[in-house]
Scaffold this motif. Structure first.
Motif, PDB file in Angstrom:
ATOM      1  N   GLY A   1       2.630  74.356  73.121  1.00  0.00           N
ATOM      2  CA  GLY A   1       2.349  75.512  73.973  1.00  0.00           C
ATOM      3  C   GLY A   1       1.237  74.850  75.159  1.00  0.00           C
ATOM      4  O   GLY A   1       1.250  75.026  76.469  1.00  0.00           O
ATOM      5  N   GLY A   2       0.316  74.327  74.686  1.00  0.00           N
ATOM      6  CA  GLY A   2      -0.982  73.923  75.330  1.00  0.00           C
ATOM      7  C   GLY A   2      -0.500  72.625  76.387  1.00  0.00           C
ATOM      8  O   GLY A   2      -0.850  72.508  77.386  1.00  0.00           O
ATOM      9  N   THR A   3       0.531  71.885  75.873  1.00  0.00           N
ATOM     10  CA  THR A   3       0.681  70.723  76.640  1.00  0.00           C
ATOM     11  C   THR A   3       1.543  71.171  77.579  1.00  0.00           C
ATOM     12  O   THR A   3       1.275  70.974  78.858  1.00  0.00           O
ATOM     13  N   ILE A   4       2.476  72.278  77.497  1.00  0.00           N
ATOM     14  CA  ILE A   4       3.190  72.726  78.353  1.00  0.00           C
ATOM     15  C   ILE A   4       2.408  73.386  79.637  1.00  0.00           C
ATOM     16  O   ILE A   4       2.608  73.244  80.851  1.00  0.00           O
ATOM     17  N   CYS A   5       1.576  73.991  79.136  1.00  0.00           N
ATOM     18  CA  CYS A   5       0.546  74.770  80.193  1.00  0.00           C
ATOM     19  C   CYS A   5      -0.460  73.557  80.734  1.00  0.00           C
ATOM     20  O   CYS A   5      -0.656  74.108  82.198  1.00  0.00           O
ATOM     21  N   VAL A   6      -0.784  72.595  80.233  1.00  0.00           N
ATOM     22  CA  VAL A   6      -1.416  71.745  81.152  1.00  0.00           C
ATOM     23  C   VAL A   6      -0.569  70.909  82.107  1.00  0.00           C
ATOM     24  O   VAL A   6      -1.326  70.701  83.161  1.00  0.00           O
ATOM     25  N   ILE A   7       0.692  70.808  81.562  1.00  0.00           N
ATOM     26  CA  ILE A   7       1.463  70.209  82.658  1.00  0.00           C
ATOM     27  C   ILE A   7       1.609  71.273  83.808  1.00  0.00           C
ATOM     28  O   ILE A   7       1.629  70.821  85.154  1.00  0.00           O
ATOM     29  N   GLY A   8       1.899  72.334  83.407  1.00  0.00           N
ATOM     30  CA  GLY A   8       2.037  73.497  84.495  1.00  0.00           C
ATOM     31  C   GLY A   8       0.753  73.509  85.294  1.00  0.00           C
ATOM     32  O   GLY A   8       0.803  73.543  86.744  1.00  0.00           O
ATOM     33  N   GLN A   9      -0.520  73.684  84.681  1.00  0.00           N
ATOM     34  CA  GLN A   9      -1.646  73.651  85.361  1.00  0.00           C
ATOM     35  C   GLN A   9      -1.763  72.449  86.498  1.00  0.00           C
ATOM     36  O   GLN A   9      -2.378  72.374  87.487  1.00  0.00           O
ATOM     37  N   GLY A  10      -1.298  71.153  85.862  1.00  0.00           N
ATOM     38  CA  GLY A  10      -1.322  70.031  86.607  1.00  0.00           C
ATOM     39  C   GLY A  10      -0.675  70.032  88.106  1.00  0.00           C
ATOM     40  O   GLY A  10      -0.847  69.519  88.876  1.00  0.00           O
TER      41      GLY A  10
ATOM     42  N   GLY B   1      12.315  71.127  84.332  1.00  0.00           N
ATOM     43  CA  GLY B   1      12.137  70.223  83.254  1.00  0.00           C
ATOM     44  C   GLY B   1      12.733  70.746  82.025  1.00  0.00           C
ATOM     45  O   GLY B   1      12.956  69.989  81.180  1.00  0.00           O
ATOM     46  N   GLY B   2      12.651  71.784  81.700  1.00  0.00           N
ATOM     47  CA  GLY B   2      13.119  72.344  80.634  1.00  0.00           C
ATOM     48  C   GLY B   2      14.634  72.396  80.236  1.00  0.00           C
ATOM     49  O   GLY B   2      15.142  72.005  79.353  1.00  0.00           O
ATOM     50  N   VAL B   3      15.200  72.606  81.524  1.00  0.00           N
ATOM     51  CA  VAL B   3      16.644  72.448  81.724  1.00  0.00           C
ATOM     52  C   VAL B   3      17.067  70.861  81.490  1.00  0.00           C
ATOM     53  O   VAL B   3      17.968  70.610  80.968  1.00  0.00           O
ATOM     54  N   ILE B   4      16.356  69.956  82.068  1.00  0.00           N
ATOM     55  CA  ILE B   4      16.580  68.532  82.029  1.00  0.00           C
ATOM     56  C   ILE B   4      16.475  68.272  80.534  1.00  0.00           C
ATOM     57  O   ILE B   4      17.269  67.304  79.922  1.00  0.00           O
ATOM     58  N   LEU B   5      15.272  68.516  79.861  1.00  0.00           N
ATOM     59  CA  LEU B   5      15.093  68.064  78.463  1.00  0.00           C
ATOM     60  C   LEU B   5      16.274  68.783  77.556  1.00  0.00           C
ATOM     61  O   LEU B   5      16.490  68.036  76.493  1.00  0.00           O
ATOM     62  N   THR B   6      16.615  70.100  77.928  1.00  0.00           N
ATOM     63  CA  THR B   6      17.753  70.651  77.386  1.00  0.00           C
ATOM     64  C   THR B   6      19.041  69.816  77.460  1.00  0.00           C
ATOM     65  O   THR B   6      19.898  69.443  76.349  1.00  0.00           O
ATOM     66  N   GLY B   7      19.158  69.361  78.546  1.00  0.00           N
ATOM     67  CA  GLY B   7      20.492  68.628  78.980  1.00  0.00           C
ATOM     68  C   GLY B   7      20.496  67.140  78.337  1.00  0.00           C
ATOM     69  O   GLY B   7      21.684  66.771  77.880  1.00  0.00           O
ATOM     70  N   MET B   8      19.466  66.644  78.139  1.00  0.00           N
ATOM     71  CA  MET B   8      19.177  65.345  77.302  1.00  0.00           C
ATOM     72  C   MET B   8      19.085  65.455  75.757  1.00  0.00           C
ATOM     73  O   MET B   8      18.905  64.527  75.155  1.00  0.00           O
ATOM     74  N   ASN B   9      19.280  66.751  75.503  1.00  0.00           N
ATOM     75  CA  ASN B   9      19.141  67.015  74.150  1.00  0.00           C
ATOM     76  C   ASN B   9      17.949  66.776  73.474  1.00  0.00           C
ATOM     77  O   ASN B   9      17.724  66.528  72.137  1.00  0.00           O
ATOM     78  N   LEU B  10      16.847  67.049  74.051  1.00  0.00           N
ATOM     79  CA  LEU B  10      15.510  66.540  73.610  1.00  0.00           C
ATOM     80  C   LEU B  10      14.806  67.746  73.426  1.00  0.00           C
ATOM     81  O   LEU B  10      13.743  67.756  72.660  1.00  0.00           O
ATOM     82  N   TYR B  11      15.017  69.066  74.145  1.00  0.00           N
ATOM     83  CA  TYR B  11      14.172  70.276  74.035  1.00  0.00           C
ATOM     84  C   TYR B  11      14.204  70.687  72.604  1.00  0.00           C
ATOM     85  O   TYR B  11      13.289  71.048  72.105  1.00  0.00           O
ATOM     86  N   PRO B  12      15.527  70.521  72.114  1.00  0.00           N
ATOM     87  CA  PRO B  12      15.636  71.303  70.443  1.00  0.00           C
ATOM     88  C   PRO B  12      14.819  70.681  69.428  1.00  0.00           C
ATOM     89  O   PRO B  12      14.157  71.339  68.847  1.00  0.00           O
ATOM     90  N   SER B  13      14.491  69.280  69.942  1.00  0.00           N
ATOM     91  CA  SER B  13      13.520  68.569  68.833  1.00  0.00           C
ATOM     92  C   SER B  13      11.997  69.178  69.162  1.00  0.00           C
ATOM     93  O   SER B  13      11.118  69.303  68.221  1.00  0.00           O
ATOM     94  N   VAL B  14      11.629  69.195  70.342  1.00  0.00           N
ATOM     95  CA  VAL B  14      10.342  69.725  70.720  1.00  0.00           C
ATOM     96  C   VAL B  14      10.369  70.985  70.197  1.00  0.00           C
ATOM     97  O   VAL B  14       9.337  71.410  69.568  1.00  0.00           O
ATOM     98  N   ALA B  15      11.246  71.835  70.315  1.00  0.00           N
ATOM     99  CA  ALA B  15      11.148  73.388  69.810  1.00  0.00           C
ATOM    100  C   ALA B  15      11.299  73.319  68.324  1.00  0.00           C
ATOM    101  O   ALA B  15      10.428  74.072  67.808  1.00  0.00           O
ATOM    102  N   LYS B  16      11.834  72.353  67.481  1.00  0.00           N
ATOM    103  CA  LYS B  16      11.582  72.269  66.184  1.00  0.00           C
ATOM    104  C   LYS B  16      10.524  72.140  65.948  1.00  0.00           C
ATOM    105  O   LYS B  16       9.801  72.589  64.838  1.00  0.00           O
ATOM    106  N   TRP B  17       9.726  71.112  66.432  1.00  0.00           N
ATOM    107  CA  TRP B  17       8.334  70.750  65.948  1.00  0.00           C
ATOM    108  C   TRP B  17       7.270  71.809  66.380  1.00  0.00           C
ATOM    109  O   TRP B  17       6.496  71.869  65.586  1.00  0.00           O
ATOM    110  N   GLY B  18       7.533  72.235  67.666  1.00  0.00           N
ATOM    111  CA  GLY B  18       6.338  72.904  68.063  1.00  0.00           C
ATOM    112  C   GLY B  18       6.593  74.572  68.124  1.00  0.00           C
ATOM    113  O   GLY B  18       5.706  75.175  68.266  1.00  0.00           O
ATOM    114  N   GLY B  19       7.813  75.025  67.445  1.00  0.00           N
ATOM    115  CA  GLY B  19       7.866  76.289  67.174  1.00  0.00           C
ATOM    116  C   GLY B  19       7.732  77.123  68.438  1.00  0.00           C
ATOM    117  O   GLY B  19       8.411  77.249  69.570  1.00  0.00           O
TER     118      GLY B  19
END
Length: 153
Positions: free
Chosen positions: A37-46, A72-90
């Motif tokens: 969550g912090g990484t996502i927020c840092v990206i947003g703040q950037g 970014g969330g939609v692109i990562l979902t389309g590339m099937n990467l967001y589920p891995s991020v969600a599994k790791w980061g809850g």
């Protein structure tokens, strides 16, 4: 079945459940959620800081930040990467706006083979729909409480 056999069967079942139930480390889960969550927020703040650097009005910079995080969330979902991020980061990946984008995009991608209406149209808000509904209802209730509070002074 007598009581001894029943008790033995219950103990075997409890043992089986214990072997199948995943063990979670609360501290590790919270740490991963915080990092994600912090990484996502840092990206947003950037993004927001870049918009400010470009002399963009604050509300327009906020809109661009939201738009780019959703994209970014939609692109990562389309590339099937967001589920891995969600599994790791809850919850760190599911709570921010990128998680909402994932919850809308994932059913659309999954059900596109069923067609525009019965696939995408019917399933796109399967997960996000309750979030929208309860968000609106909660906002309405809190707005009513605020309005009554203002009337009463």
């Amino acid at each position: 079945m007598d009581k001894i056999q029943k008790k033995k069967r219950e103990e075997q079942y409890k043992k089986y459940v214990k072997t199948k139930t995943p063990v979670h480390n609360l501290f590790a889960n919270m740490t991963r959620a915080f990092i994600t969550g912090g990484t996502i927020c840092v990206i947003g703040q950037g993004i927001l800081n870049y918009c400010k650097f470009q002399k963009m009005p604050e509300d327009l910079g906020g809109a661009w930040t939201s738009l780019l995080l959703v994209l970014g969330g939609v692109i990562l979902t389309g590339m099937n990467l967001y589920p891995s991020v969600a599994k790791w980061g809850g919850a760190g990946a599911l709570v921010p706006i990128t998680g909402f984008a994932n919850s809308v995009a994932a059913p659309a991608i999954e059900y596109k083979k069923e067609g525009q209406v019965f696939g995408i149209g019917c399933k796109i808000f399967t997960i996000a729909g309750p979030v929208i509904l309860y968000g609106i209802v909660t906002s309405w209730v809190l707005g009513g409480i605020y309005w009554i509070g203002k009337l009463l002074g």
